[in-house]
Scaffold this active site. Structure first.
Site, PDB file in Angstrom:
ATOM      1  CB  ALA A 166      -0.923  -0.028   1.216  1.00  0.00           C
ATOM      2  CE1 TYR A 804      13.829 -87.635 -34.204  1.00  0.00           C
ATOM      3  CE2 TYR A 804      13.847 -85.778 -32.674  1.00  0.00           C
ATOM      4  CZ  TYR A 804      14.376 -86.429 -33.785  1.00  0.00           C
ATOM      5  OH  TYR A 804      15.419 -85.880 -34.464  1.00  0.00           O
TER       6      TYR A 804
END
EC number: 5.6.2.2
Length: 1526
Positions: A166, A804
């Site tokens: 101010a 196999y």
């Protein structure tokens, strides 16, 4: 009293004026170094305090009367703006001092250069300061360095900070007046300062009785700001600040020049910024707002101009932001980045700051004692830890933030950036020569001025390229180029940026043709920039070839839709069938056209037919013929309008899944209707076809691929098989091997006999999967696994090479698929060769036994495995006119539990037990959690820790076999106690979820149908199978009748010949036939009956002979060869008697069959199947026990071996828990699914509306009040055969050959395994791999059910009565039964299925009987209609495995569907456990063995007293992690 502190300033100015005169005079030291007062310094150097006092021009947010708040260029003086702001902030600060403050009035009068700010609320104390000897208002407004904000120990949320505010306004004003009134001190104070606070006027004090207020009025010293008046720009800024205060200060009315500002809060204030602002799609911006707490309020929306922020700290406008903005923005950015990354997988990498650039954030914060980087307070610098509060944004806010448009904006930016990268890297320009694409045969004119006349032929593979190159010999190489594609190209519509950037195929096409991303090719001139004017697609005339065409069309349409309008694409078609006769040849380009020709050509069998499966079938000569007749073979794609765009999008857009479902549903229904009406299939390529619309291509050709994709991926409800599996089965039935055959050889045989057109490797994997029988694969393997077909260690990936390993049909397979049914099936034809039927018709629904899983186009299928005997018992119930009992998923040899959470929502639990305070034992893993994967992904990280988590366990040991699981894990006492508290199942990831909301199967007419429940599948199958038993009976009656007539005729003929009534010697054939007809003999009855059936019995008779003359027409008239061809020795007495006996037996067989109903036939088949099943299971168990302790051998070594492999008998079983949260989550998923289906409008399949699903759920909940639990175990004598889960990922349904655990396990407390929990059968095919990292693709061949049998226990002789048949809990009549009983009962069989003698068993008098109702999910597996009842075994292995605390003896049932079950009690369970632990501690340590891991079974072979728990056991719960695969 007047002061003149400015006198030295004036003197200084005079000295400066004389400066020129004294220029030559040396300055004195005193004049060079000067000291100024604070006030002098402020006026001389104002920029230090209030910012610049020069005019600046910059972009600012201002308020203009005509447009409101807007962002524009303004010219203003920052210093003037700041002094106004200081007073305004002071007024707002008063709200924090006095919450009752309610009004601020701002007056700005540019004409009189007057500004006034008034506020109510507590005023400044009107009292004299005892130290400074002046009134407080005069002190704080007229004396520098005065403030109420200097006490840093006091936490304030005000704007004032340094004591300048101010006073600065006073100093830079020509007149500055303070007026304040204090109700407390009953005084009003007023004083005015003039001349930049140089002179202070007289102070006025008046008595006052009203409400407090403060008013500051000032006239800025415009000369200090080099201004003449308050101009429009500075006033616009000041007005905006008034609006700021109205928005950022709660419950305060702000008036400007007497008018109330229309701002109702922060949210209302934010709207002033966003008024009339639109997003990218033209809609208003969406704002996300949250009042986080009293100190934080946040709004968020999308920004198109980089990161924007409007923020306030204690009413101060922080125009440059600060740490409070970063604090909020970073939270949002971190969440949005995760979302963007998920939605932008494979796209351009997105970083946090790039996400932030799309945000506009509004923050209103109250912060304690904020700090700023300057007195102008534009940037808040306080660290977040000192804010005095936190701002944790809610999930609701984050969810709204994700949906407010920011994510879409970022993704659009990502696409834009990606496009730039694509244009840079992937676009091409027109060149005469292309380098770096070796497989390209470029047209000679490509890239030249004649390039628009060139055509690029894209072929399906190198073999097709060879065909095209052969044809180019006819049309020349100048205008035609050829490039081979490697299979199917990418679907660019759904591909990520990264995929497109890295896809060589796509980039090669772009480079060859000269395409440029984002370029519009609307006009003809733009086409001249391309190297080729057309693309010709040359693929096989099969469905995969159609898919490749579709993907290429999609590629062009997605990137350059304008090219489709220019007829840029065309296709080259080749014949799919050629027929020839003599020198005449006809070509057909679609099979329906060929079928039409056959039906219209009476002698079509005299034509030679050749099928062309691919371009590779055509010869070079034929290629030249194709290219010579280019007009016939070139089909142009013609754009016909928006319907073409819609059709392409429908076929390839990810967003149109539901539309695709409807599209395919209509196709299947249409095809079904055409079949029913006898209409031919629709086809595209007739003799006169020259062009094709994209819409026709998608809806008539590409849809065939999508449908076949479903047919290959989704099994049939009837036999549970996919076409590949059905072909394997067909070949095995046809070969009928009595000896094992190599898998590789069988695959070749399948390809030959069943016309399999895909790779043989996938066929071999299908065969392997059909034979697999480990835990988690099949409940019933249709082929035998002779060799290493994979184990649960790796989920089947450890199978040996197909070269196999051997296989052959399981002895159960032909019992499931009786040969007598083959005559009722509809066999298919491929290449004019009879192949497998459209489906087989087994005696039980195999789709439930082995499960199913597959992903097609628009649909996916997921069905778990179910127990064989449960399914059989339910079929028997249906045959008896009763309702089937509910079933839970079940996996052969799985020792864990499966529990139901909600309808079609299950949780699967592994098994864990506590051995002592630092040791646990895991003896079962959830279904499809493979042992090796679990070790690598769960236990190893727990042992070694990660960057984020410390180690949890100290060590673990493995004692697995290929069929069992056993981890013994060491932890600290503290860690184990904490894990118990959280739940061991959860900590060790021993719970997975299973969702079965996608039970989609092909029904018997070939249409996809979605089933809501498993019982719907069972009932559908039952109706169809019963109908086919009727057809079988009808066929058998006809066949037996014909055979009986034939035998009767033969016997009569022999008898009459012996009696001399018929003389055949030396007579002409015609005369003989005439005599036979006269004597009433029938023409061959069997042949006549078969002809009447219009079916040829032997496959060989269906195959056409290449010899055209072989079509010999049967002799007209009757045939008696069956009589006249009989050998002479039929006339002997022995043969005559045998023939008469055969005749009588056949007649008896016929009469017996006539008296049987279809239901009787079915029950007979089931009885035979169950009997053989028990034989097979017994053999499997025997095979598994080879090498395990038996009657002979060294007992100690064997026992030691057992102790390693089997679960410890000392273990205290941890009961898996299902929390309410898990159930709620399951219900939420169901609601979400129903809602999403309703919203999306998914078409109902086969008339089943979605509403009916809800009704079924409600109905089921009423029917099954309690949650269902199933403990999967296998009884020793007749295991409850757990429905083996078919590998849902594979083409084959593997069967689990081993139904029971192979080894006997000593009982332990854990062993109420069977009854321990009301386990609900839950399994989530979606989340079978909650933690495991096996990727989905591999899983295609590896989904198998887990071993569902608990370890067998050795039991003393006195307990060796045959065990009860597997008992499953009866349907509970008490909805709350689950919650009432702390000890779950083991499932028991329905009363109806128990042998009579078992129902009379009473519980031991020493045991507490606690009656409990449980939901019957399992049914009696052994005592079934049509099978011989067996004696009740005493305490068999299975009994002890399921009930280590004692045989659970059923209480006599009161009703069929509600069975009360004795609850085990255990008064001494805790003390027993302590004894066991002490035993372990006392046991001697073996050499070389860590005692921590040693459990000596020698001391514990005798079972402990069997009892349940007296106390409520500790429950270990794990929440299910749900990841949906589909």
């Amino acid at each position: 009293m007047e002061l003149s502190p400015l006198q030295p300033v004036n003197e200084n100015m005079q000295m400066n004026k004389k400066k020129n005169e004294d220029a030559k005079k040396r300055l004195s030291i005193e004049r060079i170094y000067q000291k100024k007062t604070q006030l002098e310094h402020i006026l001389l150097r104002p920029d230090t305090y209030i910012g610049s006092v020069e005019l600046v021009t910059q972009q600012m947010w201002v308020y203009d009367e005509d447009v409101g708040i807007n962002y524009r260029e303004v010219t203003f003086v920052p210093g003037l703006y700041k002094i106004f702001d200081e007073i305004l902030v002071n007024a707002a600060d008063n709200k924090q001092r006095d919450p009752k403050m309610s009004c601020i009035r701002v007056t700005i009068d540019p004409e009189n250069n007057l500004i006034s700010i008034w506020n109510n609320g507590k005023g400044i104390p009107v009292v004299e300061h005892k130290v400074e000897k002046m009134y407080v208002p005069a002190l704080i407004f007229g004396q520098l360095l005065t403030s109420s904000n200097y006490d840093d120990d006091e936490k304030k949320v005000t704007g004032g900070r340094n004591g300048y505010g101010a006073k600065l306004c006073n100093i830079f004003s020509t007149r500055f007046t303070v007026e304040t009134a204090s109700k407390e001190y009953k005084k009003m104070f007023k004083q005015t300062w003039m001349d930049n606070m140089g002179r202070a006027g007289d102070m006025e004090l008046k008595p006052f009785n009203g409400e407090d207020y403060t008013c500051i009025t000032f006239q800025p010293d415009l000369s200090k700001f080099k201004m003449q008046s308050l101009d429009k720009d500075i006033v616009a800024l000041m007005v905006r600040r008034a609006y700021d205060i109205a928005g950022s200060t709660k419950d305060v009315k702000v008036f400007l020049n007497g008018n109330k500002l229309p701002v109702k809060g922060f949210r209302s204030y934010v709207d002033m910024y966003l008024k009339d602002k639109l997003d990218e799609t033209g809609n208003a911006l969406k704002v996300v707002h949250e009042q986080v707490n009293p100190r934080w309020e946040v709004c968020l929306t999308m920004s198109e101009k980089g990161f924007q922020q409007i923020s306030f700290v204690n009413s101060i406008a922080t125009s440059k932001g600060g740490r409070h903005v970063d604090y909020v923005a970073d939270q949002i950015v971190s969440k949005l980045v995760d979302v963007v990354k998920k939605k932008n997988k494979g796209g351009v990498a997105v970083k946090a700051h790039q996400v932030k650039n799309h945000m506009w954030i509004f923050v209103n914060a109250l912060i304690e004692n904020p700090t700023f980087d300057s007195q102008t307070k534009e940037n808040m610098t306080l660290q977040a830890k000192s804010f005095g509060s936190t701002c944790q944004l809610s999930e609701k806010f984050i969810k709204a933030a994700i949906g407010c448009g920011i994510v879409e904006s970022i993704l659009n930016w990502v696409k834009f950036k990606a496009q730039i990268q694509l244009n840079k890297k992937c676009s091409a320009v027109k060149h005469n020569r292309i380098k770096g694409i070796p497989k390209l045969d470029d047209a000679n004119d490509a890239g030249s001025r004649n390039s628009t006349e060139c055509t690029l032929i894209l072929t399906e593979g190198d073999s097709a390229k060879t065909l095209a190159v052969s044809g180019l010999g006819v049309v020349g190489r100048d205008k035609y180029g050829v490039f081979p594609l490697r299979g199917k190209i990418l679907n660019v519509r759904e591909a990520s940026h990264k995929q497109i950037m890295e896809n060589a195929e796509i980039n090669n096409i772009i480079k060859i043709v000269g395409l440029q991303y984002k370029k519009n090719y609307e006009d003809e001139d733009s086409l001249k920039t391309l190297r080729y004017g057309k693309i010709m697609i040359m693929t096989d005339q099969d469905q995969d070839g159609s898919h490749i065409k579709g993907l290429l069309i999609n590629f062009i349409h997605h990137n350059w839709p304008s090219l489709l309008r220019h007829r840029f694409l065309e296709e080259f078609i080749t014949p799919i069938v050629k027929v020839s006769k003599n020198k005449q040849e006809l070509a057909f380009y679609s099979l329906p056209e060929f079928e039409e020709w056959k039906s219209s050509t009476p002698n079509h069998k005299k034509w030679k037919v050749k099928y062309y499966k691919g371009l590779g079938t055509s010869t070079s000569k034929e290629a030249k013929e194709y290219f010579a007749d280019m007009k016939r073979h070139r089909i142009q794609f013609k754009y016909s309008g928006p319907e073409d765009d819609a059709a392409i999008s429908l076929a390839f857009s990810k967003k149109q899944v539901d539309d695709r479902k409807e599209w395919l549903t209509h196709f299947m229904e249409d095809r079904r209707q055409r079949k029913l009406l006898g209409l031919p299939e629709d086809y595209l390529y007739g003799q006169t076809t020259t062009y094709l619309t994209y819409n026709d291509f998608i809806n008539k050709e590409l849809i065939l691929f999508s449908n076949s994709d479903n047919e290959r991926s989704i099994p049939s409800m009837v036999d549970g098989l996919k076409p590949g599996q059905r072909k394997v089965l067909f070949t095995c039935f046809k070969r009928n091997d009595k000896r094992e055959v190599k898998v590789a050889q069988l695959a070749g045989s399948v390809a030959e006999m069943s016309s399999y057109h895909h790779g043989e490797m996938s066929l071999m994997m299908t065969i392997i999967n059909l034979a697999q029988n480990f835990v988690g694969s099949n409940n019933l393997n249709l082929l035998q696994p002779i060799g290493q077909f994979g184990t649960r260690l790796h989920g089947g990936k450890d199978s040996a090479s197909p070269r196999y390993i051997f296989t052959m049909l399981s002895p159960l397979t032909r019992l499931l698929f009786p040969p007598k049914d083959d005559h009722t099936l509809k066999f298919l034809y491929d290449d004019n060769q009879r192949v497998e039927p459209e489906w087989y018709i087994p005696i039980i629904p195999m789709v439930l036994i082995n499960g199913a899983e597959g992903i097609g186009t628009g649909w996916s299928c997921k069905i778990p495995n179910f127990d064989i005997r449960e399914v059989v018992n339910n079929i028997r119930r249906l045959l008896d006119g009763e309702e089937p009992l509910p079933m839970l998923p079940s996996y052969k040899n799985f020792k864990g539990t499966i529990e139901e959470l909600a309808s079609n929502q299950y949780v699967i639990n592994g098994e864990v037990a506590i051995l002592n305070s630092t040791t646990i034992e895991i003896s079962e893993l959830p279904i499809r959690t493979w042992t090796q994967t679990y070790k690598e992904q769960v236990l190893e990280p727990m042992l070694n820790g990660t960057e984020k988590t410390p180690p949890l366990i100290t060590d673990y040991r493995e004692y697995h076999t290929d069929t069992t699981v056993k981890f013994v894990i060491k932890m600290t006492e503290e860690k184990l106690a904490e894990a118990e508290r959280v739940g061991l199942h959860k900590v060790f990831k021993l719970q997975t979820s299973l969702t079965c909301n996608s039970m989609v199967l092909f029904d018997h007419v070939g249409c996809l149908k979605k089933y809501d429940t498993v019982l719907d599948i069972l009932k559908d199958f039952f109706e169809l199978r019963l109908k086919y038993y009727g057809l079988r009976k009808e066929w058998l009656l006809g066949m037996l009748g014909a055979e009986s007539a034939k035998l009767n005729n033969q016997a009569r003929f022999i008898l009459e010949k012996i009696d001399g009534k018929i003389i055949i010697e030396n007579k002409p054939k015609k005369e003989l036939i005439k005599v036979l007809i006269q004597r009433g003999y029938d023409s061959d009855p069997v042949k006549a009956w078969k002809e009447a059936q219009q079916k040829v019995p032997d496959e060989e008779e269906n195959e056409e002979s290449d010899n055209e003359n072989s079509d010999s027409v049967a002799e007209s008239g009757p045939t008696f060869n069956y009589l006249l061809d009989m050998p002479l020795w039929y006339l002997t007495k022995e043969k005559k008697d045998e023939l008469c006996k055969q005749r009588n037996e056949k007649e008896q067989e016929l009469n017996t069959l006539k008296n049987k109903s279809p239901s009787d036939l079915w029950k007979e088949d089931l009885a035979v199947f169950i009997e053989e099943l028990e034989v097979v299971e017994a053999k499997e168990k025997q095979d598994e026990q080879v090498g395990l302790p038996g009657k002979g051998g060294k007992a100690k070594g064997k026992k030691a071996q057992m102790s390693e492999v089997l679960p410890s008998p000392h273990g205290k079983r941890v009961i898996p828990q299902v929390t309410m949260e898990m159930k709620a989550e399951a219900e939420k998923k169901i609601r979400k699914k129903i809602k999403s289906e309703n919203v999306e409008g998914t078409p109902t399949e086969n008339g089943l509306e979605l509403g009916s699903l809800k009704q079924r759920i409600e109905k089921k909940q009423k029917k099954e009040p309690g949650a269902m639990t199933k403990k999967q175990t296998t009884l020793a004598f007749k295991p409850i055969k757990k429905g083996k889960k078919r590998n849902p990922w594979s083409d084959s349904e593997s069967d689990m050959s081993s139904n029971e655990s192979n080894v006997d396990v000593p009982p332990r407390e854990k062993d109420p395994r069977r009854a321990a929990t009301k386990a609900k059968f839950t399994m989530d095919l979606d989340s079978d791999e909650d933690f495991s990292g096996s990727d989905g693709k591999d899983e295609d061949e590896d989904f198998f059910p887990l071993d569902t049998t608990p370890p067998k226990t050795k039991i003393p002789q006195k307990n060796t009565k045959k065990a009860l048949k597997p008992q499953k809990s009866a349907m509970s009549g008490d909805p709350e039964s689950d919650e009432k009983d702390s000890v779950p009962a083991s499932p028991g069989p329905p009363a109806a299925d128990l042998p009579a003698d078992t129902e009379q068993l009473k519980p031991s008098s020493k045991q507490t009987v606690a009656v409990k109702k449980t939901a019957t999910k399992s049914q009696s597996s052994t005592s079934t209609a049509g099978t011989k009842k067996r004696a009740v075994p005493k305490g068999s292995k299975s009994d002890s495995a399921l009930n280590a605390h004692g045989p659970e003896k059923p209480v006599p049932a009161k009703a069929k569907n509600s069975r009360k079950r004795k609850q085990s009690s255990s008064d001494d369970s805790d003390s027993d456990f302590e004894k066991v632990v002490s035993k372990v501690a006392a046991s001697k340590k073996s050499k070389g063995e860590n005692q921590d891991f040693r459990v000596d079974l020698d001391e514990t072979m005798v079972p402990r007293a069997k009892s349940g728990r007296a106390k409520k056991p500790i429950k270990y719960l794990e929440e299910s992690d749900d990841d949906d695969l589909f």
